[in-house]
Design an enzyme around this catalytic site. Structure first.
Site, PDB file in Angstrom:
ATOM      1  N   ASP A   1      45.117 -27.127  -4.272  1.00 17.08           N
ATOM      2  CA  ASP A   1      45.110 -28.138  -5.327  1.00 17.08           C
ATOM      3  C   ASP A   1      44.403 -27.830  -6.678  1.00 17.08           C
ATOM      4  O   ASP A   1      45.161 -28.978  -7.757  1.00 17.08           O
ATOM      5  CB  ASP A   1      44.105 -29.104  -4.821  1.00 17.08           C
ATOM      6  N   SER A   2      45.100 -26.502  -7.108  1.00 15.32           N
ATOM      7  CA  SER A   2      44.579 -25.939  -8.728  1.00 15.32           C
ATOM      8  C   SER A   2      45.968 -26.588  -9.282  1.00 15.32           C
ATOM      9  O   SER A   2      46.453 -26.788 -10.612  1.00 15.32           O
ATOM     10  CB  SER A   2      44.474 -25.492  -9.532  1.00 15.32           C
TER      11      SER A   2
ATOM     12  N   ASP B   1      46.487 -25.712   0.232  1.00 17.65           N
ATOM     13  CA  ASP B   1      45.046 -26.368   0.583  1.00 17.65           C
ATOM     14  C   ASP B   1      44.971 -27.786   1.250  1.00 17.65           C
ATOM     15  O   ASP B   1      45.894 -28.917   0.759  1.00 17.65           O
ATOM     16  CB  ASP B   1      45.235 -26.685  -1.576  1.00 17.65           C
TER      17      ASP B   1
ATOM     18  N   LYS C   1      42.755 -24.352   3.666  1.00 19.43           N
ATOM     19  CA  LYS C   1      42.025 -24.230   2.827  1.00 19.43           C
ATOM     20  C   LYS C   1      41.121 -25.292   2.619  1.00 19.43           C
ATOM     21  O   LYS C   1      42.080 -26.633   2.194  1.00 19.43           O
ATOM     22  CB  LYS C   1      42.241 -23.012   1.989  1.00 19.43           C
TER      23      LYS C   1
ATOM     24  N   GLU D   1      37.758 -27.034   0.834  1.00 21.84           N
ATOM     25  CA  GLU D   1      35.634 -26.628   0.796  1.00 21.84           C
ATOM     26  C   GLU D   1      34.971 -26.703   1.424  1.00 21.84           C
ATOM     27  O   GLU D   1      34.890 -28.031   1.632  1.00 21.84           O
ATOM     28  CB  GLU D   1      36.353 -27.166  -0.985  1.00 21.84           C
TER      29      GLU D   1
ATOM     30  N   GLU E   1      34.064 -18.664  -4.926  1.00 21.91           N
ATOM     31  CA  GLU E   1      34.593 -18.196  -6.684  1.00 21.91           C
ATOM     32  C   GLU E   1      33.642 -18.875  -6.991  1.00 21.91           C
ATOM     33  O   GLU E   1      32.201 -19.739  -6.907  1.00 21.91           O
ATOM     34  CB  GLU E   1      35.059 -20.009  -6.314  1.00 21.91           C
TER      35      GLU E   1
HETATM   36  O1  KIV Z   1      43.217 -24.354  -5.636  1.00 21.27           O
HETATM   37  C1  KIV Z   1      43.554 -23.698  -5.623  1.00 21.27           C
HETATM   38  O2  KIV Z   1      44.516 -22.950  -6.793  1.00 21.27           O
HETATM   39  C2  KIV Z   1      42.562 -22.807  -5.184  1.00 21.27           C
HETATM   40  C3  KIV Z   1      41.438 -21.501  -6.054  1.00 21.27           C
HETATM   41  C4  KIV Z   1      41.066 -21.126  -6.749  1.00 21.27           C
HETATM   42  C5  KIV Z   1      41.265 -20.978  -5.016  1.00 21.27           C
HETATM   43  O3  KIV Z   1      41.131 -23.271  -4.725  1.00 21.27           O
END
Ligand code: KIV
Length: 274
Positions: A49-50, A88, A118, A120, A187
């Site tokens: 989600d970056s 994510d 993924k 969090e 992280e």
């Molecule tokens: O969103 C993302 O790119 C991430 C990585 C930094 C692990 O969660």
């Protein structure tokens, strides 16, 4: 006769089996073309989600939506053949209840065909991780500095630099491992804490700013390629693409203005007369 080896995509169980084995190589990608470039060299492609910050210029990942993650997840799946693609779950799409998480994770798997999601959170997400994994959704967990909690954390600073604070992180790591996650991203935590977690839990740890003690590493692709203007201390730049891209754009603009481009090699003539 040439025999073509069938390419099999890596799966979540393949990654789980790499605990204490060959280091797991992971990078982010949001596009078909970068996914295609990564595919032969990495084990895991994370559609992180970056992308909200990297592609859309947002200040945090919080505004990212499930539709955005699905769109880019589909692109990455189209561009790759062998890496495990992990999509994510964005903020607000899984925290409310295990049922909400399953509904949205099922959409991600159905619409992108990726192999895992993924999310969090540690102890607080353990029940949800169990609910998902028992229903066929492989989960990569994410603990330590969790960017979706920026408003409660207050900043993106590294965690666990004081041994007195380690309890929560050790509990988080154990909780996600016992709940059935196939791996966990750690992280921005102090190296000795990452080493302790990696030694204590049964699933692979994938570090980002968490040292070589982890079972694998991940970075945001644009950060390591030198496309991001500001990067955290833990990023090593393996390229300086921003400069190269700017030089190419400038050369193009100069050539268009001076009518050097398009030249004879880049135009169509008339068909020769029969
Ligand atoms: O969103 C993302 O790119 C991430 C990585 C930094 C692990 O969660």
């Amino acid at each position: 006769m040439s025999v073509q080896k069938e390419i099999r995509r890596l799966t979540a169980p393949d990654i789980l089996a790499r605990k204490k084995g060959e280091p797991i190589v992971a990078l982010t990608s949001y596009h078909a073309h970068t996914a295609g470039l990564l595919d032969r060299y990495v084990d895991v492609i994370l559609v992180g989600d970056s992308l909200g910050m990297v592609m859309h210029g947002l200040e945090t990942t919080l505004p990212v939506t499930l539709d955005m993650m699905i769109l880019q997840g589909r692109a990455v799946m189209r561009g790759s053949k062998q890496a495990l693609v992990v999509d994510d779950m964005p903020f607000g799409s899984y925290e409310e209840s295990p049922q909400q998480a399953f509904r949205n994770a099922a959409r991600v798997l159905k619409e992108t065909h990726c192999g895992a999601i993924k999310l969090e959170g540690g102890t607080r997400m353990a029940e949800t991780i169990r609910f998902l994994t028992e229903r066929g959704v492989p989960v990569m967990a994410h603990i330590g500095m969790t960017p979706q909690s920026i408003n409660t954390l207050g900043s993106f600073r590294a965690q666990g630099r004081d041994e007195a604070d380690w309890g929560k992180f050790l509990e988080d790591a154990q909780a996600v491992a016992k709940a059935g996650a196939f791996s966990v991203v750690i992280e921005a935590v102090a190296e000795p804490l990452a080493r302790r977690i990696t030694g204590e839990i049964a699933i692979p740890t994938i570090g980002i700013g968490a040292s070589a003690a982890c079972d694998g590493q991940i970075l945001v692709l644009e950060d390591m390629l030198g496309l991001s203007s500001r990067v955290p201390k833990f990023v090593k730049r393996y390229g300086e693409l921003a400069g190269q891209i700017e030089a190419s754009i400038k050369a193009y603009a100069d050539e268009v203005r001076s009518r050097k481009f398009p030249g004879p090699d880049h135009v169509y003539g008339l068909k020769p007369k029969p």
